[in-house]
Design an enzyme around this catalytic site. Structure first.
Site, mmCIF file in Angstrom:
data_model
loop_
_atom_site.group_PDB
_atom_site.id
_atom_site.type_symbol
_atom_site.label_atom_id
_atom_site.label_comp_id
_atom_site.label_asym_id
_atom_site.label_seq_id
_atom_site.Cartn_x
_atom_site.Cartn_y
_atom_site.Cartn_z
ATOM 1 N N SER A 39 39.936 44.677 51.565
ATOM 2 C CA SER A 39 38.748 43.903 51.149
ATOM 3 C C SER A 39 38.720 42.509 51.794
ATOM 4 O O SER A 39 37.722 41.805 51.681
ATOM 5 C CB SER A 39 38.677 43.801 49.621
ATOM 6 O OG SER A 39 39.824 43.143 49.127
ATOM 7 N N THR A 43 42.896 38.115 55.196
ATOM 8 C CA THR A 43 42.060 37.451 56.200
ATOM 9 C C THR A 43 41.534 36.133 55.635
ATOM 10 O O THR A 43 41.614 35.091 56.304
ATOM 11 C CB THR A 43 40.888 38.382 56.597
ATOM 12 O OG1 THR A 43 41.427 39.629 57.022
ATOM 13 C CG2 THR A 43 40.059 37.771 57.708
ATOM 14 N N GLU A 157 50.254 38.267 48.167
ATOM 15 C CA GLU A 157 51.048 39.308 47.499
ATOM 16 C C GLU A 157 52.541 38.977 47.544
ATOM 17 O O GLU A 157 53.341 39.735 48.096
ATOM 18 C CB GLU A 157 50.783 40.668 48.148
ATOM 19 C CG GLU A 157 49.292 41.001 48.161
ATOM 20 C CD GLU A 157 49.010 42.480 48.388
ATOM 21 O OE1 GLU A 157 49.763 43.299 47.823
ATOM 22 O OE2 GLU A 157 48.057 42.794 49.077
#
Ligand SMILES: Nc1ncnc2c1ncn2[C@@H]1O[C@H](COP(=O)(O)OP(=O)(O)OP(=O)(O)O)[C@@H](O)[C@H]1O
Ligand SMILES: [Mg+2]
Length: 250
Positions: A39, A43, A157
């Site tokens: 998603s 980026t 993450e």
């Protein structure tokens, strides 16, 4: 605006990944960034931390476009700590970024000491980073960024590669950084990572699909992320692990 982006868009070749993104973060805010695989979370973080420089719109830091001088104030922590380790010893690893910006020796030693204290790696200064546990490696990666004295830290993450014990170690450090007044944005698929955030930004189809209080996000099922099946399985295993860890004590 303290930190954020205005009308930001980004494409990989013909592939438009992010479209007209407008997000604003306040100083000291702790936010979770969620969204399905692909998603655009990583980026977005690479753009907001100044790693990517070719995009539409603007990234703002303290009322100005993020630039070569200010991007040092926005740290990015990779998902895999191995990608960030460069030193032969723990202290050299933390020193690397400081050397790059020409920090004086006294100041460098002071910052290294402080950063290793913040992440709980005091005493391991001379250790080989490769001998550390996963959680310790991730905390070392955090220390290297913290030593640069960023005001904003983007964590991509940061617990995905870790076991539940390592994850807890990292949570403690994140909490400490929030208490120190750092502005933290954490991309994650793990609901446990998001327990303490006050706000959630969810990406979908290249756009901001939800931006609001964490509680609102979880109340409204429309916004809930569809987890791939492996995440569901991992979540179940982790829950048992977490219970075991709780039973054994911290
Ligand atoms: N270097 C690249 N070149 C071309 N396309 C890319 C590149 N990196 C990522 N993409 C594509 O851009 C989209 C967004 O990727 P990104 O890694 O930002 O998503 P993400 O939300 O971080 O995903 P994940 O949850 O898997 O980490 C995906 O469709 C991905 O395939
Ligand atoms: Mg990603």
């Amino acid at each position: 605006m303290f930190f954020g982006c205005k009308n930001m868009g980004f494409s990989y070749g013909e592939n438009k990944i992010l479209k007209d993104i407008n997000i604003e973060f306040e100083k000291g805010e702790f936010t979770g960034l969620v969204g399905d695989n692909g998603s655009g979370k990583s980026t977005l973080m690479k753009i907001m931390s100044g790693i990517f420089t070719e995009y539409d719109g603007e990234v703002v830091f303290k009322e100005e476009s993020l630039n070569e001088d200010t991007k040092i104030k926005v740290g990015y922590i990779f998902q895999n700590p191995e990608n960030q380790i460069v030193g032969v010893t723990v202290e050299e690893d933390v020193a690397f970024g400081l050397e790059n910006i020409g920090t004086e020796r006294e100041e460098m030693l002071r910052r290294i000491k402080w950063a290793l204290e913040v992440v709980g790696l005091k005493g391991l200064e001379k250790s080989d980073p490769n001998s550390l546990s996963g959680g310790q490696k991730q905390r070392l990666a955090i220390a290297s960024i913290v030593a640069m004295d960023p005001e904003v830290i983007l964590m991509d993450e940061p617990t995905t590669m870790l076991d539940p014990v390592g994850r807890r170690e990292v949570y403690k450090v994140i909490k400490r950084l929030v208490n120190l007044g750092k502005t933290i944005i954490i991309a994650s698929h793990h609901s446990a990572d998001l327990e303490e955030v006050s706000r959630i930004v969810a990406l979908k189809d290249g756009k901001v699909h939800f931006d609001g209080k964490r509680d609102e996000f979880y109340k409204n099922h429309d916004f809930n992320i569809e987890y791939p099946i492996e995440f569901e399985i991992k979540k179940k295993i982790n829950k048992n692990y977490d219970e075991l860890v709780k039973y054994l004590g911290d």
